[in-house]
Design an enzyme around this catalytic site. Structure first.
Site, PDB file in Angstrom:
ATOM      1  N   HIS A   1      42.746  43.909  36.458  1.00 47.44           N
ATOM      2  CA  HIS A   1      42.428  43.411  37.798  1.00 47.44           C
ATOM      3  C   HIS A   1      41.874  41.998  37.751  1.00 47.44           C
ATOM      4  O   HIS A   1      41.505  41.493  36.684  1.00 47.44           O
ATOM      5  CB  HIS A   1      41.450  44.362  38.499  1.00 47.44           C
ATOM      6  CG  HIS A   1      40.253  44.736  37.682  1.00 47.44           C
ATOM      7  ND1 HIS A   1      40.273  45.785  36.802  1.00 47.44           N
ATOM      8  CD2 HIS A   1      39.011  44.206  37.605  1.00 47.44           C
ATOM      9  CE1 HIS A   1      39.087  45.884  36.219  1.00 47.44           C
ATOM     10  NE2 HIS A   1      38.304  44.934  36.677  1.00 47.44           N
TER      11      HIS A   1
ATOM     12  N   ARG B   1      37.220  35.464  38.963  1.00 42.97           N
ATOM     13  CA  ARG B   1      36.776  36.296  37.825  1.00 42.97           C
ATOM     14  C   ARG B   1      38.055  36.641  37.101  1.00 42.97           C
ATOM     15  O   ARG B   1      38.922  37.308  37.636  1.00 42.97           O
ATOM     16  CB  ARG B   1      36.048  37.547  38.324  1.00 42.97           C
ATOM     17  CG  ARG B   1      35.779  38.621  37.260  1.00 42.97           C
ATOM     18  CD  ARG B   1      34.878  38.121  36.126  1.00 42.97           C
ATOM     19  NE  ARG B   1      34.524  39.204  35.196  1.00 42.97           N
ATOM     20  CZ  ARG B   1      35.241  39.514  34.116  1.00 42.97           C
ATOM     21  NH1 ARG B   1      36.341  38.851  33.817  1.00 42.97           N
ATOM     22  NH2 ARG B   1      34.833  40.503  33.333  1.00 42.97           N
TER      23      ARG B   1
ATOM     24  N   GLU C   1      35.698  50.880  37.731  1.00 40.37           N
ATOM     25  CA  GLU C   1      34.910  49.862  38.450  1.00 40.37           C
ATOM     26  C   GLU C   1      34.956  50.173  39.939  1.00 40.37           C
ATOM     27  O   GLU C   1      36.018  50.184  40.546  1.00 40.37           O
ATOM     28  CB  GLU C   1      35.496  48.478  38.181  1.00 40.37           C
ATOM     29  CG  GLU C   1      34.864  47.383  39.034  1.00 40.37           C
ATOM     30  CD  GLU C   1      35.396  45.992  38.661  1.00 40.37           C
ATOM     31  OE1 GLU C   1      35.574  45.726  37.454  1.00 40.37           O
ATOM     32  OE2 GLU C   1      35.651  45.191  39.578  1.00 40.37           O
TER      33      GLU C   1
ATOM     34  N   HIS D   1      41.340  40.809  33.711  1.00 40.59           N
ATOM     35  CA  HIS D   1      40.697  41.577  32.640  1.00 40.59           C
ATOM     36  C   HIS D   1      40.849  43.069  32.913  1.00 40.59           C
ATOM     37  O   HIS D   1      41.338  43.478  33.963  1.00 40.59           O
ATOM     38  CB  HIS D   1      39.217  41.201  32.538  1.00 40.59           C
ATOM     39  CG  HIS D   1      38.397  41.719  33.695  1.00 40.59           C
ATOM     40  ND1 HIS D   1      38.386  41.114  34.934  1.00 40.59           N
ATOM     41  CD2 HIS D   1      37.581  42.807  33.816  1.00 40.59           C
ATOM     42  CE1 HIS D   1      37.594  41.791  35.761  1.00 40.59           C
ATOM     43  NE2 HIS D   1      37.092  42.822  35.111  1.00 40.59           N
TER      44      HIS D   1
ATOM     45  N   GLU E   1      29.153  43.818  31.874  1.00 40.37           N
ATOM     46  CA  GLU E   1      30.055  42.772  32.341  1.00 40.37           C
ATOM     47  C   GLU E   1      30.515  41.901  31.166  1.00 40.37           C
ATOM     48  O   GLU E   1      31.548  41.231  31.236  1.00 40.37           O
ATOM     49  CB  GLU E   1      29.320  41.961  33.412  1.00 40.37           C
ATOM     50  CG  GLU E   1      30.028  40.772  33.986  1.00 40.37           C
ATOM     51  CD  GLU E   1      31.408  41.061  34.546  1.00 40.37           C
ATOM     52  OE1 GLU E   1      31.671  42.194  34.987  1.00 40.37           O
ATOM     53  OE2 GLU E   1      32.227  40.126  34.512  1.00 40.37           O
TER      54      GLU E   1
ATOM     55  N   HIS F   1      38.798  47.085  31.403  1.00 37.10           N
ATOM     56  CA  HIS F   1      37.705  47.631  30.598  1.00 37.10           C
ATOM     57  C   HIS F   1      37.786  49.144  30.511  1.00 37.10           C
ATOM     58  O   HIS F   1      38.639  49.766  31.124  1.00 37.10           O
ATOM     59  CB  HIS F   1      36.338  47.169  31.108  1.00 37.10           C
ATOM     60  CG  HIS F   1      36.248  46.979  32.593  1.00 37.10           C
ATOM     61  ND1 HIS F   1      36.200  48.030  33.466  1.00 37.10           N
ATOM     62  CD2 HIS F   1      36.235  45.844  33.350  1.00 37.10           C
ATOM     63  CE1 HIS F   1      36.129  47.552  34.707  1.00 37.10           C
ATOM     64  NE2 HIS F   1      36.170  46.234  34.675  1.00 37.10           N
TER      65      HIS F   1
HETATM   66 MN    MN Z   1      36.252  44.477  36.097  1.00 36.60          MN
END
Ligand code: MN
Ligand code: MN
Length: 405
Positions: free
Chosen positions: A157, A109, A118, A112, A180, A114
């Site tokens: 992360h 993943r 999380e 990124h 997401e 945000h």
């Molecule tokens: Mn994340």
């Protein structure tokens, strides 16, 4: 034989309290009242017996508190998939948004960050996570089923599936609107920055960036990472300098445990990094029950991991609605609304409770009633003090199934 006239003005009785009388039990003189001649979806109807045939104690209605990852579109790419339940799809869920994600072995993943924090629970396999703390210190950790991580808002992360089975987990964002799909991605920033600015920033020639991806990667296949300590050294991890970003919840000591199940808690008291999400991992044996209780400090966002359950939510009004849950489903109970969760199946029920708070807090109905002058409770419930004395005296968490003696 003519049907008897419908009973319009029966007195309320135990287990059938409503006036006017609401519920199937009150239609005995009028069987035609139960006719359902319109279109039916039998698959859904069979999943929700408590909706079609609500207990007579239910009194309608309140906002929907059931959803499921199984009704959510699954975004699939080479390397894995994700699906989410966010507030636009599940109106009641304004404090927490949930994501269920899978990364196959080696899949990444992408790097990124945000706007929201999380929090995550690993449910299958293993995952290597990387992040940076507020003070710029790196973490690289491996997590396995039953482990948690917590990334504060804005801190970057990555996640990568380990062998052999990759990683499946559930994310809880501390804002129901977080998706997401609205994360800030490393590849998007690179491809949308003038190449001369990239060159200036990193002190290299523009040609270095010739092959960067022009569309984001989100999830993509990769090599299974090697030894953890090697990656930690390469990233510059300095052990002991910062709060751990992971917590091994399933290995922690339960706060409640008996023959009916167990409850394990993770909040800022034992997992100091987790400043905005508190959680409980609950196991309930067949026939046993998560006791009548409420939470004074936050809404409860539930994720059902295993088994099947029935929950009634008690609200002002009064309103009380009973709903059925199975593995993969999501539930929300607003703060202070009373509820219980009963294992209705033949196997263990396992579910997760998360809260947008730094602390896990609960008020047990039994504990409260046990800590009042008995006469005061008797005056409300018409139950003699001698009988009240046989009620549980503390918070049990789980009420074990009592075998008839
Ligand atoms: Mn994340
Ligand atoms: Mn609860």
């Amino acid at each position: 034989m003519d049907p008897k006239p419908a009973p319009h003005h029966e007195s309320p009785v135990l287990g059938n309290p409503d006036l006017p009388p609401e519920g199937e039990i009150n239609t005995s003189g009028d069987p035609a009242a139960l006719a359902m001649t319109g279109p039916q979806n039998p698959a859904l109807a069979n999943l929700f017996p408590s909706q079609l045939h609500a207990p007579p104690t239910d009194v309608s209605t309140q906002a929907f508190f059931w959803s499921s990852f199984n009704i959510s579109p699954r975004r699939v790419q080479a390397g894995g998939w994700a699906r989410e339940v966010t507030q636009p799809d599940f109106a009641i869920s304004d404090e927490i948004a949930g994501v269920n994600m899978y990364l196959d072995a080696g899949a990444i993943r992408e790097l990124h960050w945000h706007q929201t924090a999380e929090w995550a629970l690993m449910t299958r396999g293993g995952c290597r996570i990387t992040t940076l703390s507020r003070t710029g210190l790196p973490s690289v950790e491996d997590v396995y089923a039953g482990d948690l991580w917590f990334f504060p808002p804005g801190l970057p992360h990555s996640l990568q599936g380990l062998g052999p089975e990759g990683a499946e987990f559930v994310l809880a964002f501390d804002d129901g609107a977080q998706s997401e799909s609205n994360t800030l991605l490393l590849t998007d920033w690179f491809s949308h920055t003038p190449p001369d600015v990239l060159a200036k920033n990193f002190g290299v020639a523009q040609e270095v960036f010739r092959d960067i991806p022009l569309h984001n990667l989100w999830i993509f296949p990769g090599e299974v990472p090697g030894e953890l300590e090697k990656d930690q050294l390469a990233a510059g991890v300095q052990w002991g300098d910062d709060q751990p970003v992971i917590f091994r919840l399933a290995q922690s000591a339960p706060i409640h445990e008996n023959s009916g199940g167990s409850i394990r808690i993770a909040d800022s008291t034992n997992f100091p990094a987790s400043t905005t999400v508190a959680a409980a991992l609950v196991t309930v044996e067949p026939g046993s029950m998560r006791e009548l209780h409420w939470h004074p400090n936050a809404d409860e966002w539930q994720y059902y991991l295993k088994g099947s359950a029935r929950m009634t939510v008690f609200n002002t009004g009064p309103h009380a609605n009973t709903m059925d849950f199975t593995a993969g489903d999501v539930g929300v109970v607003k703060r202070n609304y009373g509820h219980y969760i009963e294992n209705t199946g033949d196997e263990q029920l396992i579910f997760l409770e998360t809260f947008r708070s730094n602390r896990y807090e609960e008020v047990s109905l039994a504990n409260w009633l046990a800590h009042l002058p008995p006469q005061l409770v008797s005056a409300h419930l018409n139950i003699p003090a001698e009988t009240l004395a046989t009620f549980p005296r503390t918070t049990q968490g789980i009420v074990p199934l009592r075998t008839p003696s």
